[in-house]
Design a protein around this motif. Structure first.
Motif, PDB file in Angstrom:
ATOM      1  N   ALA A 191     -10.077 -48.326  91.132  1.00  0.00           N
ATOM      2  CA  ALA A 191     -10.657 -47.329  90.226  1.00  0.00           C
ATOM      3  C   ALA A 191      -9.849 -47.236  88.942  1.00  0.00           C
ATOM      4  O   ALA A 191     -10.410 -47.115  87.841  1.00  0.00           O
ATOM      5  CB  ALA A 191     -10.717 -45.971  90.922  1.00  0.00           C
ATOM      6  N   VAL A 236      -8.524 -48.564  96.893  1.00  0.00           N
ATOM      7  CA  VAL A 236      -9.605 -47.944  96.130  1.00  0.00           C
ATOM      8  C   VAL A 236      -9.056 -47.295  94.858  1.00  0.00           C
ATOM      9  O   VAL A 236      -9.633 -47.431  93.771  1.00  0.00           O
ATOM     10  CB  VAL A 236     -10.353 -46.909  96.988  1.00  0.00           C
ATOM     11  CG1 VAL A 236     -11.388 -46.158  96.153  1.00  0.00           C
ATOM     12  CG2 VAL A 236     -11.033 -47.580  98.181  1.00  0.00           C
ATOM     13  N   TYR A 270     -12.065 -45.728  85.660  1.00  0.00           N
ATOM     14  CA  TYR A 270     -12.515 -44.400  86.082  1.00  0.00           C
ATOM     15  C   TYR A 270     -11.476 -43.350  85.703  1.00  0.00           C
ATOM     16  O   TYR A 270     -10.283 -43.639  85.592  1.00  0.00           O
ATOM     17  CB  TYR A 270     -12.755 -44.372  87.587  1.00  0.00           C
ATOM     18  CG  TYR A 270     -13.951 -45.189  88.023  1.00  0.00           C
ATOM     19  CD1 TYR A 270     -15.227 -44.651  88.020  1.00  0.00           C
ATOM     20  CD2 TYR A 270     -13.798 -46.523  88.420  1.00  0.00           C
ATOM     21  CE1 TYR A 270     -16.324 -45.410  88.411  1.00  0.00           C
ATOM     22  CE2 TYR A 270     -14.882 -47.290  88.805  1.00  0.00           C
ATOM     23  CZ  TYR A 270     -16.147 -46.723  88.799  1.00  0.00           C
ATOM     24  OH  TYR A 270     -17.230 -47.483  89.176  1.00  0.00           O
ATOM     25  N   ILE A 321     -13.853 -41.079  90.977  1.00  0.00           N
ATOM     26  CA  ILE A 321     -14.112 -41.546  92.337  1.00  0.00           C
ATOM     27  C   ILE A 321     -13.644 -40.490  93.329  1.00  0.00           C
ATOM     28  O   ILE A 321     -12.556 -39.929  93.207  1.00  0.00           O
ATOM     29  CB  ILE A 321     -13.391 -42.890  92.589  1.00  0.00           C
ATOM     30  CG1 ILE A 321     -13.968 -43.975  91.666  1.00  0.00           C
ATOM     31  CG2 ILE A 321     -13.526 -43.299  94.049  1.00  0.00           C
ATOM     32  CD1 ILE A 321     -15.449 -44.193  91.806  1.00  0.00           C
ATOM     33  N   LEU A 350     -17.566 -50.288  93.204  1.00  0.00           N
ATOM     34  CA  LEU A 350     -16.846 -49.691  92.076  1.00  0.00           C
ATOM     35  C   LEU A 350     -16.973 -50.559  90.825  1.00  0.00           C
ATOM     36  O   LEU A 350     -17.180 -50.044  89.721  1.00  0.00           O
ATOM     37  CB  LEU A 350     -15.359 -49.535  92.412  1.00  0.00           C
ATOM     38  CG  LEU A 350     -14.928 -48.497  93.425  1.00  0.00           C
ATOM     39  CD1 LEU A 350     -13.419 -48.532  93.559  1.00  0.00           C
ATOM     40  CD2 LEU A 350     -15.390 -47.132  93.004  1.00  0.00           C
ATOM     41  N   GLU A 351     -16.818 -51.850  91.013  1.00  0.00           N
ATOM     42  CA  GLU A 351     -16.829 -52.762  89.868  1.00  0.00           C
ATOM     43  C   GLU A 351     -18.208 -52.831  89.224  1.00  0.00           C
ATOM     44  O   GLU A 351     -18.329 -52.922  87.996  1.00  0.00           O
ATOM     45  CB  GLU A 351     -16.351 -54.134  90.319  1.00  0.00           C
ATOM     46  CG  GLU A 351     -14.872 -54.128  90.733  1.00  0.00           C
ATOM     47  CD  GLU A 351     -14.434 -55.404  91.423  1.00  0.00           C
ATOM     48  OE1 GLU A 351     -15.264 -56.352  91.494  1.00  0.00           O
ATOM     49  OE2 GLU A 351     -13.284 -55.467  91.885  1.00  0.00           O
ATOM     50  N   LEU A 354     -17.710 -42.108  97.268  1.00  0.00           N
ATOM     51  CA  LEU A 354     -17.704 -43.489  97.758  1.00  0.00           C
ATOM     52  C   LEU A 354     -17.402 -43.448  99.255  1.00  0.00           C
ATOM     53  O   LEU A 354     -16.275 -43.154  99.655  1.00  0.00           O
ATOM     54  CB  LEU A 354     -16.648 -44.301  97.013  1.00  0.00           C
ATOM     55  CG  LEU A 354     -16.626 -45.789  97.299  1.00  0.00           C
ATOM     56  CD1 LEU A 354     -17.830 -46.472  96.650  1.00  0.00           C
ATOM     57  CD2 LEU A 354     -15.330 -46.411  96.809  1.00  0.00           C
ATOM     58  N   LEU A 397     -15.328 -52.625  97.417  1.00  0.00           N
ATOM     59  CA  LEU A 397     -14.775 -52.462  96.070  1.00  0.00           C
ATOM     60  C   LEU A 397     -15.702 -53.042  95.003  1.00  0.00           C
ATOM     61  O   LEU A 397     -15.623 -52.648  93.835  1.00  0.00           O
ATOM     62  CB  LEU A 397     -13.389 -53.106  95.990  1.00  0.00           C
ATOM     63  CG  LEU A 397     -12.326 -52.510  96.918  1.00  0.00           C
ATOM     64  CD1 LEU A 397     -10.979 -53.190  96.680  1.00  0.00           C
ATOM     65  CD2 LEU A 397     -12.207 -51.009  96.759  1.00  0.00           C
ATOM     66  N   THR A 426     -13.389 -39.706  97.550  1.00  0.00           N
ATOM     67  CA  THR A 426     -13.399 -40.338  98.869  1.00  0.00           C
ATOM     68  C   THR A 426     -13.315 -39.300  99.981  1.00  0.00           C
ATOM     69  O   THR A 426     -12.885 -38.171  99.765  1.00  0.00           O
ATOM     70  CB  THR A 426     -12.215 -41.310  99.003  1.00  0.00           C
ATOM     71  OG1 THR A 426     -10.981 -40.582  98.851  1.00  0.00           O
ATOM     72  CG2 THR A 426     -12.287 -42.404  97.943  1.00  0.00           C
TER      73      THR A 426
END
Length: 309
Positions: free
Chosen positions: A25, A21, A30, A5, A298-299, A289, A295, A7
């Motif tokens: 993650a 986040v 991740y 991930i 992400l899931e 992201l 969120l 950002t």
């Protein structure tokens, strides 16, 4: 293919948002949480509540997470002196139990430099300084305990340094370089980088860039297979067209454009495109992201994309 991930907190994020986040993650499986290193927002967003410092953030995350790796894409060499940066990264590596990676580049965003009083030399000098920074940082980390480090640099001469503290990871934390420059970037990567990152580069354009770095490795007697190859791509995944459109609108983009230039579409489309990047040699994808409040995004990828990789 490992998924990480990535950002962009300068667009507007507090530490608590970044922590949420990073923890999401980590829980979702991740491989890493990375952040940009910028002091000024880009585009029409407000940027509120203002920038957060990359290495201050990562120091906090080092204590507030437990498993996920942490790093920067990319720290600007213009922001920090190499000796203090080596100390900072080594300390954060200790604080995290050996989970830190240093992505570093020459710096490119002139406006953030003028906004905060940071000198911004011409491009050639910025690369000269980056090269010396890489020599100093890696030299300090790799100097055996009890020995001293010296470097006869033009910009960053070092004399009789105890080269402390040492990072947990030995001989040093991974160093990431990246970009599309045709000459100096491949040469510096071949000499100093553990990973080469292609930022927002298409599948079609990737082989030529990778080949240049491979050739630079071969030219100095380095096996190109010792380099990790990765891409950074904006993420916009949805279960259906409505969800894809909603996520695209939230970041001010169009689904068709994101499908062309990013990693966008249904989970099946994402898997297919990652497969095409893997075919040209990519081993990691940094998923940019941009909506840090989402969120569920992400899931979704963790549930429906990660298992297929």
């Amino acid at each position: 293919m490992e998924l990480r991930i990535f950002t962009e907190p300068q667009q507007g994020a507090s530490y608590d948002q970044l922590l949420a986040v990073a923890r999401a993650a980590e829980d979702a499986g991740y491989g890493a949480f990375f952040r940009s290193d910028h002091y000024l927002k880009m585009g029409s967003v407000s940027g509120d509540p203002g920038p957060t410092d990359a290495w201050t953030t990562l120091a906090g995350l080092a204590r507030d997470t437990s498993r996920i790796r942490l790093g920067t894409l990319m720290t600007a060499a213009t922001f920090r002196l190499p000796g203090p940066l080596a100390i900072t990264v080594a300390q954060v590596d200790q604080m995290s139990g050996g989970r830190v990676e240093l992505g570093i580049g020459a710096g490119w965003y002139a406006e953030e430099h003028t906004a905060y009083g940071i000198p911004f030399p011409a491009l050639g000098e910025r690369f000269d300084r980056l090269e010396e920074q890489l020599a100093v940082i890696t030299g300090l980390w790799e100097t055996p305990v009890g020995k001293t480090f010296d470097f006869a640099g033009r910009y960053y001469p070092v004399s009789d340094s105890p080269a402390l503290p040492k990072p947990v990871q030995q001989p040093r934390p991974p160093v990431l370089l990246g970009g599309t420059g045709p000459k100096r970037t491949p040469r510096l990567a071949a000499r100093y980088a553990d990973e080469f990152n292609l930022p927002f580069v298409s599948v079609a354009d990737s082989p030529a860039i990778i080949d240049r770095v491979r050739a630079a490795c071969t030219a100095i007697g380095r096996d190109p297979s010792t380099m990790v190859w990765s891409h950074a791509l904006v993420l916009c995944c949805g279960r259906d067209e409505a969800e894809i459109a909603r996520r695209a609108a939230a970041i001010g983009r169009e689904p068709a454009e994101l499908r062309e230039n990013g990693l966008a579409g249904t989970p099946a489309e994402i898997v297919d495109k990652l497969g095409r990047y893997a075919e040209v040699g990519s081993q990691r994808a940094y998923l940019q992201l941009l909506d840090l409040a989402d969120l569920d995004h992400l899931e979704l990828v963790a549930a429906e994309v990660l298992p297929q990789l």
